[in-house]
Structure formats: structure tokens, C-alpha cells
Design a protein around this motif. Structure first.
Motif, PDB file in Angstrom:
ATOM      1  N   UNK A   1      20.864  -7.088  44.027  1.00 37.85           N
ATOM      2  CA  UNK A   1      19.703  -7.650  44.710  1.00 37.85           C
ATOM      3  C   UNK A   1      18.591  -6.607  44.726  1.00 37.85           C
ATOM      4  N   UNK A   2      17.382  -7.121  44.810  1.00 35.40           N
ATOM      5  CA  UNK A   2      16.210  -6.267  44.930  1.00 35.40           C
ATOM      6  C   UNK A   2      15.461  -6.649  46.193  1.00 35.40           C
ATOM      7  N   UNK A   3      15.122  -5.664  46.987  1.00 38.05           N
ATOM      8  CA  UNK A   3      14.414  -5.889  48.244  1.00 38.05           C
ATOM      9  C   UNK A   3      13.126  -5.068  48.207  1.00 38.05           C
ATOM     10  N   UNK A   4      12.014  -5.708  48.490  1.00 34.67           N
ATOM     11  CA  UNK A   4      10.728  -5.025  48.556  1.00 34.67           C
ATOM     12  C   UNK A   4      10.419  -4.672  50.009  1.00 34.67           C
TER      13      UNK A   4
ATOM     14  N   UNK B   1       8.424 -20.005  49.626  1.00 33.36           N
ATOM     15  CA  UNK B   1       9.435 -20.858  50.241  1.00 33.36           C
ATOM     16  C   UNK B   1      10.843 -20.416  49.896  1.00 33.36           C
ATOM     17  N   UNK B   2      11.009 -19.648  48.839  1.00 31.94           N
ATOM     18  CA  UNK B   2      12.341 -19.223  48.419  1.00 31.94           C
ATOM     19  C   UNK B   2      12.590 -17.757  48.734  1.00 31.94           C
TER      20      UNK B   2
ATOM     21  N   UNK C   1       3.911 -10.872  46.816  1.00 34.07           N
ATOM     22  CA  UNK C   1       4.860 -11.125  45.738  1.00 34.07           C
ATOM     23  C   UNK C   1       4.142 -11.385  44.425  1.00 34.07           C
ATOM     24  N   UNK C   2       3.040 -12.107  44.501  1.00 32.51           N
ATOM     25  CA  UNK C   2       2.295 -12.385  43.279  1.00 32.51           C
ATOM     26  C   UNK C   2       1.746 -11.107  42.672  1.00 32.51           C
ATOM     27  N   UNK C   3       1.321 -10.197  43.519  1.00 33.63           N
ATOM     28  CA  UNK C   3       0.810  -8.921  43.025  1.00 33.63           C
ATOM     29  C   UNK C   3       1.912  -8.101  42.375  1.00 33.63           C
TER      30      UNK C   3
ATOM     31  N   UNK D   1      18.100 -11.688  41.927  1.00 37.69           N
ATOM     32  CA  UNK D   1      18.596 -13.051  41.984  1.00 37.69           C
ATOM     33  C   UNK D   1      18.095 -13.760  43.235  1.00 37.69           C
ATOM     34  N   UNK D   2      17.861 -13.020  44.298  1.00 38.84           N
ATOM     35  CA  UNK D   2      17.352 -13.565  45.547  1.00 38.84           C
ATOM     36  C   UNK D   2      16.171 -12.707  45.979  1.00 38.84           C
ATOM     37  N   UNK D   3      15.024 -13.314  46.204  1.00 40.97           N
ATOM     38  CA  UNK D   3      13.859 -12.548  46.629  1.00 40.97           C
ATOM     39  C   UNK D   3      13.973 -12.237  48.111  1.00 40.97           C
ATOM     40  N   UNK D   4      13.886 -10.967  48.417  1.00 40.23           N
ATOM     41  CA  UNK D   4      13.986 -10.526  49.799  1.00 40.23           C
ATOM     42  C   UNK D   4      12.928  -9.474  50.068  1.00 40.23           C
TER      43      UNK D   4
END
Length: 1464
Positions: free
Chosen positions: A1180-1183, A1360-1361, A1341-1343, A1318-1321
Motif C-alpha cells: 500500500x501507498x499512503x500520502x 470517493x475511493x 491527489x490530482x496533483x 492498490x488502495x488510495x490512502x
């Protein structure tokens, strides 16, 4: 006649007007006009005629006039009134007709009806288009005549005494006609002057006073018209405010009259209705239309012209028109009106006006008034709460719901609006009413007065706003100092105490007031301060509301407090921790009682959920403040504990409360929150004891120690034997909770023991110690998991996450209890077996998800505690459930008489493919990783990090071929596919080398579904420990000659012994033909025979001399040359069983057959590289972002990380706790980020985004925390007292998860795992908690994702996800957590739950584990998700099929003998 009442009529007027508003003190009210007023008397009353004669006159006069009503052209028989005298004379008659009594006869009712219709028609003179029947004088002077008509219409509303219900209904119909006409005229007329407005308002007020002021009589005309006349009064009053604002005298008249109608429920209903409508319009003007969208009825109710200062004045004056609404709870004040006193004087049954039966409805009226005020409070806070009867719904309690609440979340706590009224402003408006209402029927030790605010307005501007750690209230002086207006806390006058049991009826209204106060204080924003006086009063009323009167019954006040106080300990209220003792007492009553009695209006599940939210918000406080004393609120006069309560005293109570609540809880969502709180508490306790170096001591103080103070700490490294000897009462052991005194005031409280007596086995564990808490948790969770929770998906997942998290915590502390660990593994295996054995109808996606999660949890325990794999019992159970998951059944069921089923006899029928894949992962982990993880290369590399290039560079081929042209390292390898195409073998042959003195060696690079492994094998004659230093690469030379040579015996060589000739031949001897036997010779055999003949002839030509000459030339014996070509690959593959003629002839991917792969393709090594980039663990990747207060722009947020020194030091410490810092990643290297793609408000043309990465992994999963920044400067991480940096000297047993710093990050983290999650967090650190509603998550997120293809997803889909964890640092040093995520069947993961408050020492680990669990749950919820090792397996099969080399058996073997360099 009760003459005693006369003494009260004019006495003590000051007390009757205690709460009279002083706004109009210099103005006098209008005199009420009634039927006895001379101005309204008709001239017909002066004639000496009988009533019948007067009625006949009315009929004769009104009937011709009424014929014109409703027609366009006047009838010839209709009356024509053209002069003022004619109109005036007719109005005298009509006015008398309106006062005629109603009779049953229809004919006698017609004159009154005609009079009403005529006047309603004539009032149209005020409209832009009057009716045709309106006389000419009225058209010339509409306001003059309309005022007279309005005064005479009053007669129709006068109650007729002694009338039947049917006649009352007839009168009501006429009254409704008049009211409708007045409403229509007021709404559409534009010529009404000030005098006409005054007449209208006076008429309506007089009508209401006549009908509503007397005590209520059921079904009379006043009872039927109550709602209607009040609604018309308020609506027309609003129109008057918009068009001709009423004078102060008019406002004072309304206020005085309305206070005499307060015994009518309709007054409060209409008052609420008009207040909410005005408030909605006011809020729209103050904060914009998006703040609170008004309802349709509210928009219609308030005129469009009403705005600005006029709206504000109208709103405030109407709000106070009924006086103090709290007086509704005091019948003695409500009954002090002339009508009530008059009724009491003439009544022989009443001795006191307050005993009138109609006042029995005051409790309900009081409740309605408090609901209305609470609705206004909600409106100012931005919460929709309608008080219209047809729209009224139960107010939403903001206590959180984790199910795709919401985030779905269910927000734990009220939604705050950024731009709204401050809490102090709301308390200035409603504080005096709410505080007073909360103290109804409460006994306090304060001598509080009922007078309204008497302090000067200057006290509003307090200069002392310093924040104290807690507020201590011990005397009246602390409340009286600097008291702002409307902030006075009051108590009931002495007469209230005589009401007795009647006061219980006001409990509902008191509960509404308490709930409104709680919502005000819980809506406090980060940057606002509440006056200390208000805080002190709030704590006093809460302390009184939380008093326990009956432990089997929950009062409405207590329920309301807890339902609306989820955020009480989360919003940085000064001194709020003074309420902890009272709150804990209330939570124990609610959460520990099974047969709790509660009002039907209170939802039991919601109440428990709200209580649980309060509980999880204070779990971290005892360990955080530890030895600090809790300043107590005085419990009563002369009551004060001799010993102060310190925070460490309440920790065992909270622990016991948490476990006991978990044991009795049946709601899945509540259980989820409790499990998250329990996990956080255990981790916090472990970190606390570890930071205290295994021995915690209380801070020195002057108070004598109590039993709880000596139990406030434990030694985390104590032997497990102490844990199981907890029944001992010796001073060296920790007593159980049932054996110790929880607090001084509970020392002899038997009821408390009764409340927790059912908790059973939990009481056998010393909850004051870490071991005791962990063991109690294991015992409770394992029992509930198998017995109750197995049927619910979310609860099962939360329980398994808790067990998996505890495995990691215990491994880090190195204090695992082996017996308990084996027990947990046994429970997990039993859980898997039970779930798999459920009947087919019960099998579903959710059931299989729980089984997969159980396998993952079991793997976590094996990785954390490798000794479990060496335990025979545990190993047997684990292998059984692995077999069950893969094949669908067990070979050894353990039942007597059943034979063991062999593997080849079983049919593979797994429960599901997901379960089979999870079982395979556990099997491989058990065989390959358990005991070897983390490896020397760190937890980031479960597989070998060496590739073809590394192996070739370390081989002797690189050194021996240094002068040859450069060849790719991979071209020296041979590649094969084996085991049905699930394994790719890369073989590197290294022949012996004289220069390097090396033996022949073969290196095997194995790629399969679980990773990449390297094995090397060397051909040796002896083992390494026996070969010594002798080298076989040196020529040994000629052997020494031997002098004792024996005699040379000469003999003739024979091919067969002599006895062969004596053996009798048989038929078998003739099967081989002799050379002389004629044969069928074809061309091929003839050619071979010819070649053989020539060879024999050439050999026979050699003479003996030539042979002798050749021998003499080589007179010295020499050893043969060393062999350098051993075909080590062929030998090694043969030893493994891969090379067999039968298997190779199939040339397939089945069995042990070996298939060569064509590595000459240019894409072959690209596919191998893509295979290596597929990890065998979930990733997973977390920002992570830092948001300053008020920031809403993505550019500003991303720029915060450019200067680490300006950030909160605790944020940098938090980052360090998330993982191990890695090399910075620059997105500009992959794709330039343009101004347009980033949409950064045209602040720059191009940017370079740098990301500081923090990596963490265990045996099951890996996670990367990316801290993006629009700058070249990366944040530097500071050291933390709680999180010490990793050391290379730490062994895997001492520090789980440490890795060396010299490992190449790019070799471990693939492109997919580094930037594609796999999951945006997201993890967002908010300086201001309210900013979580305005953070531009989509823009961020778009940036970030603009540097790569985001799959074509729109911004809305991305947001939303996305899962978001918001962190807000409180002033107390604790941290508030808010979770947000997409709507899903799977709830948010634990250990963090929405609204929980955690400590600094546990924050990083809890956030990381929650992110990991979020990813796991999200993947379980996706039907199409494949486990990482399954994706690798498919990729391996794809490569094997794509590059398979079709060769026959000879070609395959000949290729083994060829040098791969030559073949290339």
C-alpha cells in the motif's frame, strides 16, 4: 368565593415579573378593548327593542347588501351605498349583527354569516383590485373604514356562553373566514397605513387574549381556534415588521399578552415555528444560502421584504416575546394572571391558581419550548432540526457510525461549520435559559439566584481568558465574578420544592436543555475560547445531570448528556477532565448493566454507542497525565473526598469497563469501536511501560498512597507465572479488579461489585499490569470470536486485526507468553475449521473473507513468534488447516475409527479459490520465511535481492572473460520452466579455473509465485571440512619408480574360458546369426559394413615396427589434461529429477518435465524484470500531508513540507514513527509536472515535486508513506524520545522490522509499490480540526497523480475511493483521530476508530497499522482482487508459455552441452 386569592392580585408584582424583559421598560402597553368598549358599541343597543326585533332589523338591512357578494355586476335589488352616512348607518347594524348569539336554527345563523361575508368583501377595498360589491366611500377612504370594520369583526370571536359543540363549530367556520380574509388583504395590499396596521395587530392580539388567556377548557371555541389565531397573529406580525415596523408599545403589548397565554401548547408550537423560520432567514443573510437551506414552509412564512436590521430586530423581539421559557416549569408563575386568579376566586374547588387542571400539561409545554430553543441552537450550529409538527423528526445524535457511514462513516461527533456563531455568542443568547432549565428539580450546593443578569454589560468583555488545566468550582464567588449578561446560573425558588413528584415530569425538558448545551460546547472550534464562567457553569450542570439516582434506571438527563457529548473530551475544553469521575460513574451504569431501564424515547443502542465514544475519547488520559490530580467538582454541601483522585487511579476502572462492555455488547458497530479502543489502550500501555524502562513510579505528592496508586504500574518484563498467580493477595502480586478499591467513594459500594460481577473470567486477570490486560484480552476475544462474533463480518475482522496487532506488539516487547501464544494459534485454527465446516447455504463472500483474514492473522503470529513453528501441537494444527484450505478437507479428522486419507486419494474441493490461495500463502510462509524473517537484508526483501547481473559480476566468468567483448549478464544463463510452468529456473554454469583455483559450480536463480531465490552448488570430491588445503588443479607429476618389479608372465589372451567349448549349444545360441549367415541387407547396412571393412583394412596395414616406433617416442608417462567442461547444469538438473527421457519426450509443462525457454527474445528479460517487480506481499501507498490552519489550496499544502523547521516538531516525530526513511523520489524524473496539469492557480510555470519516503514491512504486507513537497528540500526527521532510530546492531529478535541502510531501495520497492497503490490512502495532519471538511483532497491527489497516468479516473471518483486519516493535536498533548472513507459493506479498519483520542507515544504505530488494515479490508471487499503470489503465478505461467522452446529430445540434450555464450 375564595377571597384569599385577592391578597395576591396586586402584591408581590416584582416576583411576578422576575423575567420580564426590560427592553420596553419606558413604554406603556395598549389598553385591551373588548365588547364593553364604548367605541365598539352599536347604536341599536340603545333602542328599547326586544332582541328578536333587533335581529329582524339586522336581517332586513344586511340581506340586500349581501346579495352583491360574489357577483360581477350588481343586482337591481341590491343596496347601493353611495354616501358616508349610508355606509356608517349600515355598519352600525352589521356591527350589532356580529354580536348576535348563535342558535341551532339555520335561519337564525344566516344574518351573522351575511354580516361576516359583507365585511370580508368590503375589506377588499385595501386590495389593488377591490370587489364590485365594495361601496364607493370605502374605495375613497379604504384605511378609515377598514379600521372600523376590523374593530367590529372582533365581535365574531367572542365566545358564546353555554353553546353546543355544533354551534361552536359554526362560529369557528366564520372565524376562519375572517382570518383568511385578513391574511389575504395583508399579503396583497400595498396601501395599508400605520394606523390600520395598529388596528390589525390590536385586533389579533385581543382575539388571542380573549380566546387563550382563560384557563383551558377542552373543545371550546378557544381550544379549536388556538393554533389558527396564533399562526395568523405571528404571520401578520411578520408582514407588519416588513412593511410598517410595530411601535415599542405594540411590542410590549404583545409580550405582556403572550406571557398570559403560556399555558397553551399551541403558543409554544407557533413560537417555535416562527423562531425557526426567522432564524433560517437570518442565518442565510449572515452566512450565505449554503449554511443552512431553509425548508419550503419557512421560506413562505417569512416575507421576502423582511431583511437586514429589521429582520434582526424582529427575530430578537419575537424570541423574547414569551418571556423566560423556563417559567413554564413553574406553575406558580404561569398561573399568576388575572384570568387564572378570577377563575380561582369564583371556583369553590381551587384554593390556588397553580392547581388548575390545565396546568398539568406544563411539562409537555416545557418540553416543546426546550425543543424549540434546542432547534435554534442547532440552526446556529449548522444542524438541521425542524420543529414543525408535520416535519418533526428525531434529532440526529452525532455519535458516529463506522459503517460506511460514512466514511461512512459515521461521524463520531457533530459536524462543525467553519463560519458560524461562536459558542460564547450562543451562550449569550440562550445560556441563561438553558442553564436555568438544566437545574430544574436539581439540588446544588450553590446559593444561586433567580434574578436575571444584573451585572453590567462591560462584564462581557472579560480580560482574564487564560486557560487553566482544570476549573475548580467550590463557592458562589467563583460564579459571580465577571458574570456576563444572560449567563447567570439559577435555581428554582423555594416553592418548587413543594411540587414533589410533579417535577419528574419536567425531566424531558431538562434533558433537551442539557443536550443543547452539550452540542454548543462540543461544537467549539480549534481557534475559539469559551469564557471560564460558562465552562464552570457547564461543568456544574453536567455534574448534576450525571448523578446516579437509580442504578437500574437511566434518567433522560443522563441519556441526553451522553448522547450529545461524544466530542466532550475531544474539543480542548479547559478543565473538562474534572468531569472524568462523574462520566465514568455514568458509563459504568450504562455499559455494565444488562437489565437497564430506559425511557422508550431513547434508543438503547445509540445510547450505548454514544457512551462508547465517550469512553474511547478518555482511554489515553490516565497514562498521559498519570500522577496528576483530578480537580473535583463539589458534590454537595459538606461533601468532599478526603483524598484527591489522580489519573492513574481511574485507569484500571477504565480497563475493566472497556472489557466488560465488550463482553456484553451485542451491536456489531459498538463492538467494532470497543475493539479499536482496546487495541489502542494495549499499545499505549505497552509503549508507556517500555518508555518507563519497565518500572513506572508515581510522581511524589503529599497525599497518602491508596491501593490503586500502588497498582498504577507494572513491569512489562515480569515472568508469565506472575500473571497466572493473580489470585494471590500478597503484596508482591497485582490484585484483581474485584479485590481492590477502585475509588474512595466506592470502597463500601456493593452495587458496583454487582454491576461487574457477571464479567466472569475477566476478574481473574490483574488488569493493572500489561500481562494481565493482554491475557484478559486474549481470553475474551478468543471466546467471543468462536461463540458470537463469527457470524458478523466486520466484528470478526476487527477481532482478527486486534489479535494480529497484539502479535506485533508482543514481538517488539519480547515478552510473549508462549502458552497464550499457542492458545491463540489454536483458536485461529479452530475458527478456520468452524467457518469452513459451516453448511453450504452459509457460505458467502463475507464468510470466505473472514477465513482469509484468519489465515493472514495466523501468518502474522508465526512471523512474530517463530517458536510456534517448532511446537509440534501448533505445527500439526497449522498444517491441518492449511490442508483444509487447499483441499477442502482434513486427512486426519481426529475422530475414532476413521482411517487416514492419503493425499493422492483426495479430491481437491477447496471452500473457495480465495481460501485456497490464502492457505498456500500460509504454507509457503511457514516453510520459507518463518524463522528466517527478517533476513540480513531487512524486512523489505523477503526474497533474494540478487539478479542475473549481480550473480554474473560475482562469478569467475566475469573475471576470466574480462578481455572478451562485453556480453549481457543474462546471456550467460540458461532458462527453463518446470513444475507445470509455475517455476522459472535460471542456470549459470561456472567451470573450474586454474587461475582462480575454483571448482566447477552451478548457480540456480529460481523465480516462482512467492519470490526469487538463489542457490549455488559446487562439484567437490570431498566435503569442505575434509578437503584441507590440497589443490586438485596442480599437476601431481610422475610417480616414483618401483625397484621390486616382479616377473612378467606371458599368456595368450582368451575371450572366453576353456570350458565354453564343452557347453552344449541350445536354441538360444542360434538367435544371433553368424557373419556367414545370409541377411537381408539394405543400402544403409551395406554402407555401414563397407565403412567398417575399410577401417579394419587400414588397421591391419600397420606394421609392428611402426607401433614400436610410436611407443619409443613417448617414453615418459604424463597425466591427462584436467577436464573443464563438466556440464554442471545437466548434472544438477538430473539430481533434482528434472531430466528424464520419458518426461522430455512429452515436451509439455506437466509433472517434473523441464522445458527450455528461448531467452534470445528482446522482450524476455523485460518480462523477467516485470515479474521481479511483482511483490509476494500486499503493498500500500499512503500520502502524508501537513495542513496549516485555514489552508484550502493544494499548492499551499504541498509547499508546507519545503521548510521542515516551520512544522510542528511532533509531526516530524510522528513521521519517524511511521517507518524507515528512504531515498527521496523525484516525480520530475518520470514526467515533468506542468502548470496546467497541476492546476496550481497560475502560481508558477512548472514545479518539481520531491517526495520523502518512509518504508515499513512485515512478513505479510509492506507499506510506503510518501510525504510529497513542491520543493527541492525534503523534511528532516528529528529523534524522538518514544521512537529511537534503528540500529544495524539490533538483531531481528530484538527489533522487529529493522533493516540495514545499505540496501538499494530500488531493488526492493517496485514501481507499482512505490507510486501505484492498490488502495488510495491519505494521512492529513490538521492544525485546525475544522479544516478536515475543506481540505481539497481531490486537488491534492490530482496533483500527485499527474506525474503518471491515473487510469482515466475523474477527480470525483478518486476522492470517493480514498481513505483519509485526519490527525489533530489537542492542547492537552493528546491527538484526535477522524476517519473518512468510501461507502462500503466493510467498515473502517482498526485499531483507530473515528473519534478516538490517542497518545503521542502510540500515534505513529496506530496510524500505520490502521492503514495496513484498511488496505487489507479494501482488498477483501473486491471480488476481482488477486493475492500477490497469485499474480506472480500467472505471470510465471505467461512467461513459460510465451517463450517455450519447441525442441526434440536430442536437440534439448545437445543444447545442455553447448556453451550459452556460443548459443547466443
Amino acid at each position: 368565593m375564595n377571597l384569599g386569592v385577592l391578597n395576591r392580585m396586586n402584591s408581590n408584582q416584582k416576583e411576578d415579573k422576575i423575567y420580564q424583559d426590560k427592553m420596553y421598560v419606558d413604554w406603556s402597553s395598549f389598553s385591551f378593548f373588548n365588547q364593553s368598549n364604548i367605541e365598539n358599541r352599536s347604536v341599536l343597543t340603545s333602542l328599547p327593542l326586544s332582541p328578536d326585533a333587533l335581529k329582524q332589523i339586522v336581517t332586513l338591512v344586511v340581506q340586500p347588501i349581501a346579495t352583491n357578494i360574489g357577483i360581477t355586476h350588481p343586482s337591481p335589488l341590491s343596496a347601493k351605498l353611495n354616501t358616508d352616512r349610508e355606509v356608517a348607518w349600515c355598519m352600525e347594524v352589521i356591527g350589532y349583527g356580529l354580536s348576535l348569539p348563535l342558535n341551532i336554527a339555520t335561519t337564525e345563523h344566516d344574518p351573522i354569516r351575511d354580516c361576516v361575508h359583507v365585511y370580508c368583501e368590503w375589506l377588499s377595498a385595501l386590495l389593488p383590485q377591490p370587489r364590485s360589491a365594495v361601496p364607493l366611500p370605502l374605495l375613497k377612504l379604504p384605511n378609515h373604514y377598514s379600521r372600523k370594520i376590523i374593530c367590529q369583526l372582533f365581535q365574531i370571536f367572542i365566545p358564546r356562553p353555554g353553546e353546543a359543540p355544533d354551534l361552536i363549530n359554526r362560529q369557528a367556520v366564520l372565524c376562519h373566514r375572517v382570518l383568511r380574509t385578513i391574511q389575504s388583504v395583508v399579503t396583497n395590499s400595498s396601501i395599508i397605513d400605520q394606523d390600520t396596521w395598529d388596528s390589525l395587530l390590536l385586533l389579533l392580539m385581543t382575539i388571542n387574549d380573549v380566546l387563550l388567556a382563560p384557563p383551558t377548557v377542552p373543545n371550546d371555541i378557544g381550544d379549536q381556534l388556538c393554533d389558527r389565531v396564533l399562526s395568523v397573529l405571528f404571520e401578520i406580525w411578520l408582514h407588519a415588521c416588513a412593511k410598517s415596523f410595530p411601535s415599542p408599545r405594540m411590542w410590549k403589548t404583545l409580550t405582556e399578552l403572550a406571557q398570559s397565554w403560556r399555558h397553551r401548547t399551541s403558543l409554544i408550537t407557533q413560537w417555535n415555528r416562527i423562531n425557526l423560520a426567522l432564524t433560517s432567514r437570518l442565518l442565510t443573510e449572515l452566512y450565505g444560502p449554503q449554511f443552512l437551506k431553509p425548508a419550503d414552509d419557512e421560506q413562505i412564512l417569512v416575507p421576502v421584504e423582511l431583511s437586514g436590521k429589521v429582520l434582526t430586530q424582529a427575530w430578537y423581539r419575537l424570541l423574547h416575546c414569551i418571556g423566560n421559557p423556563v417559567q413554564l416549569a413553574r406553575p406558580s408563575i404561569i398561573s399568576q394572571t388575572h384570568k387564572f386568579l378570577q377563575y380561582t376566586i369564583i371556583s369553590s374547588q381551587l384554593s390556588d391558581p397553580s392547581q388548575h387542571p390545565c396546568l398539568f400539561s406544563l411539562p409537555n409545554i416545557f418540553v416543546e419550548a426546550m425543543k424549540g430553543i434546542a432547534g435554534l441552537v442547532d440552526a446556529f450550529l449548522g444542524l438541521r432540526s425542524s420543529v414543525f409538527p408535520h416535519e418533526r423528526t428525531e434529532r440526529r445524535t452525532h455519535i458516529g457510525s463506522i459503517g460506511r457511514t460514512s466514511f461512512p462513516v459515521d461521524n463520531a461527533g457533530s459536524t462543525s461549520i467553519l463560519h458560524r456563531a461562536r459558542c460564547n455568542s450562543l451562550l449569550h443568547l440562550f445560556g441563561s435559559w438553558l442553564f436555568e432549565a438544566t437545574l430544574i428539580d436539581c439540588e446544588t450546593q450553590f446559593n444561586l439566584k433567580t434574578s436575571t443578569a444584573e451585572t453590567s454589560s462591560s462584564s462581557l468583555h472579560l480580560t482574564d481568558r487564560s486557560r487553566a488545566s482544570s476549573v475548580s468550582v467550590t463557592s458562589e464567588s467563583s460564579l459571580q465574578s465577571n458574570r456576563p449578561r444572560s449567563a447567570t446560573v439559577v435555581e428554582l425558588p423555594p416553592d418548587t420544592a413543594n411540587v414533589g413528584a410533579t417535577l419528574d415530569g419536567y425531566e424531558s425538558g431538562r434533558a433537551e436543555a442539557l443536550g443543547a448545551l452539550c452540542r454548543i460546547f462540543c461544537s467549539k472550534s480549534t481557534d475559539e475560547d469559551i469564557l471560564p464562567q460558562y465552562l464552570a457553569r457547564f461543568y456544574v450542570v453536567l455534574n448534576n445531570g450525571l448523578k446516579i439516582k437509580d442504578e437500574k434506571f437511566i434518567s433522560e438527563a443522563m441519556a441526553s448528556i451522553l448522547l450529545h457529548s461524544a466530542d466532550l473530551f475531544r474539543v480542548n475544553l479547559d478543565g473538562v477532565f474534572t468531569l472524568i469521575p462523574s462520566v465514568i460513574d455514568s458509563l459504568e451504569v450504562i455499559l455494565l448493566s444488562k437489565d437497564l431501564k430506559i425511557k422508550p424515547s431513547v434508543n438503547r443502542v445509540e445510547l450505548r454507542r454514544a457512551s462508547i465514544h465517550v469512553l474511547v475519547s478518555i482511554l489515553a488520559a490516565p497514562l498521559h497525565f498519570h500522577s496528576l490530580p483530578i480537580k473535583e467538582l463539589a458534590g454537595g454541601i459538606g461533601e468532599r473526598n478526603t483524598l484527591p483522585t489522580i489519573f492513574s487511579n481511574v485507569r484500571p476502572r477504565l480497563t475493566q469497563l472497556l472489557l466488560s462492555a465488550l463482553q456484553v455488547e451485542s451491536d456489531p458497530l459498538n463492538t467494532h469501536i470497543l475493539l479499536g479502543g482496546l487495541a489502542s489502550l494495549i499499545h499505549d500501555l505497552a509503549a508507556f511501560e517500555q518508555s518507563e524502562h519497565n518500572a513506572v513510579s508515581l510522581a511524589p505528592h503529599n497525599y497518602p498512597s491508596t491501593p490503586m496508586q500502588t497498582d498504577s504500574a507494572s513491569n512489562v518484563m515480569s515472568s508469565t507465572s506472575d500473571t497466572h498467580s493473580c489470585h494471590s493477595t500478597s503484596s508482591n502480586s497485582y490484585p484483581s479488579v474485584s479485590e481492590i478499591t477502585l475509588d474512595s467513594h466506592l470502597e463500601n459500594d456493593a452495587s458496583y461489585s454487582e454491576r461487574i460481577s457477571y464479567s466472569g473470567p475477566l476478574l481473574t486477570f490483574p488488569l493493572g499490569s500489561f500481562h494481565g490486560l493482554v491475557n484478559a484480552t486474549f481470553h475474551l476475544v478468543s471466546c467471543k470470536l468462536l461463540a458470537v462474533w463469527k457470524a458478523d463480518l466486520n466484528t470478526s475482522l476487527a477481532a482478527l486485526e486486534l489479535l494480529g496487532f497484539l502479535a506485533e506488539v508482543l514481538a517488539k516487547l519480547r515478552v510473549s507468553d508462549q502458552r497464550e501464544s499457542r492458545r491463540i494459534v489454536r483458536v485461529l485454527c479452530e475458527y478456520i475449521s468452524v467457518q469452513c465446516s459451516r453448511p453450504p447455504p452459509a457460505h458467502s463472500k463475507d464468510l470466505h473473507s473472514t477465513i482469509v483474514a484468519a489465515y493472514t492473522c495466523c501468518a502474522s503470529w508465526l512471523f512474530a513468534h517463530p517458536f510456534l513453528a517448532t511446537d509440534s501441537e501448533c505445527l500439526h494444527l497449522i498444517l491441518q488447516v492449511i490442508e483444509l484450505g487447499i483441499s477442502g478437507s482434513k486427512s486426519q479428522t481426529g475422530k475414532n475409527g476413521e482411517s487416514i486419507q492419503a493425499k493422492h486419494e483426495k479430491l481437491l474441493k477447496p471452500v473457495s479459490l480465495r481460501v485456497r490461495d490464502a492457505a498456500e500463502f500460509l504454507l509457503t510462509s511457514l516453510i520459507e520465511q518463518v524463522g528466517n524473517f527478517p533476513s540480513l537484508t531487512g524486512p523489505g526483501s523477503p526474497s533474494c535481492i540478487l539478479n542475473e547481473e549481480d550473480l554474473f559480476n560475482k562469478s569467475n566468468l566475469m573475471k576470466s572473460n574480462s578481455n572478451k567483448p562485453h556480453l549481457s549478464a543474462a546471456q550467460h544463463f540458461r532458462y527453463f520452466a518446470a513444475s507445470e510452468g509455475t517455476i522459472i529456473l535460471g542456470v549459470l554454469e561456472q567451470p573450474s579455473n586454474k587461475i582462480l583455483d575454483s571448482d566447477p559450480m552451478v548457480t540456480i536463480l529460481i523465480r516462482n509465485q512467492f519470490g526469487r531465490q538463489v542457490w549455488a552448488s559446487q562439484i567437490r570430491h570431498l566435503p569442505r571440512h575434509k578437503c584441507g588445503v590440497y589443490s586438485y588443479t596442480v599437476n601431481p607429476g610422475r610417480p616414483l619408480p618401483m625397484n621390486d618389479v616382479g616377473s612378467l608372465l606371458s599368456f595368450d589372451p582368451q575371450y572366453f574360458p576353456d570350458s565354453v567349448d564343452r557347453v552344449r549349444p541350445c536354441l538360444a545360441d542360434k538367435t544371433l546369426p553368424s557373419l556367414e549367415t545370409p541377411l537381408m541387407i539394405d543400402d544403409r547396412i551395406a554402407a555401414e559394413l563397407d565403412k567398417l571393412g575399410r577401417l579394419v583394412d587400414s588397421a591391419s596395414t600397420l606394421t609392428v615396427s611402426e607401433i614400436q616406433e610410436d611407443i619409443e617416442i613417448k617414453s615418459e608417462c604424463q597425466s591427462p589434461l584436467l577436464c573443464n567442461e563438466f556440464q554442471t547444469a545437466r548434472l544438477f538438473l538430473s539430481h533434482l529429477g528434472f531430466l528424464s527421457v520419458d518426461g522430455l519426450q512429452e515436451n509439455s509443462l506437466r509433472g517434473n518435465s523441464l522445458v527450455g525457454l528461448d531467452s534470445t527474445s528482446s522482450h524476455f528479460f523485460e518480462d523477467l524484470d516485470s515479474l521481479d517487480r511483482l511483490g509476494s506481499r500486499s503493498h500500500d501507498t499512503v500520502y502524508v500531508f501537513y495542513v496549516r490552519s485555514g489552508q484550502k489550496d493544494s499548492y499551499e499544502i504541498l509547499s508546507n513540507m519545503s521548510l521542515a523547521s516551520s512544522l510542528n516538531p511532533h509531526f516530524l516525530e510522528f513521521l519517524q514513527a511511521l517507518g524507515w526513511p528512504q531515498d527521496s523520489l523525484t516525480t520530475a524524473q518520470a514526467k515533468p509536472m506542468s502548470k496546467e496539469s497541476m492546476d496550481l492557480n497560475s502560481k508558477a510555470n512548472a514545479y518539481q515535486m520531491t517526495s520523502q519516503c518512509l518504508y515499513w514491512a512485515d512478513g505479510v504486507s509492506e507499506i510506503l508513506f510518501v510525504v510529497p513537497a513542491l520543493s527541492c528540500t525534503s523534511p528532516s526527521f528529528i529523534s524522538s524520545p518514544f521512537h529511537e532510530p534503528s540500529s544495524l546492531n539490533d538483531s531481528p529478535q530484538n527489533q522487529l522490522g529493522k533493516e540495514p541502510k545499505n540496501i538499494n531501495f530500488s531493488k526492493r520497492l517496485t514501481k507499482d509499490s512505490a507510486y501505484i497503490s492498490e488502495v488510495r490512502m491519505l494521512v492529513v495532519w490538521c492544525e485546525s480540526y475544522e479544516d478536515h471538511t475543506t481540505i481539497p483532497i481531490g486537488d491534492l491527489l490530482e496533483t500527485i497523480l499527474s506525474c503518471r497516468d491515473n487510469g482515466g479516473q475523474q477527480k470525483a471518483d478518486i476522492v470517493s475511493d480514498c481513505f483519509v486519516i485526519f490527525i489533530h493535536a489537542q492542547q492537552s498533548g493528546l491527538y484526535r483521530i477522524h476517519l473518512q472513507g468510501p461507502n462500503s459493506k466493510v467498515n473502517l479498519a482498526t485499531p483507530l476508530v473515528d473519534g478516538i483520542v490517542v497518545s503521542r507515544r502510540a500515534l505513529g504505530s496506530l496510524v500505520r497499522q490502521t492503514a495496513v488494515n484498511m488496505g487489507k479490508r479494501r482488498r477483501l471487499d473486491h471480488d476481482s482482487y488477486q493475492l500477490p503470489h497469485i499474480r506472480r503465478k500467472l505471470k510465471v505461467s505467461e512467461i513459460a508459455s510465451k517463450y517455450r522452446s519447441d525442441m526434440d529430445v536430442p536437440s534439448f540434450y545437445s543444447n545442455l552441452f553447448c556453451n550459452p555464450e556460443v548459443g547466443s
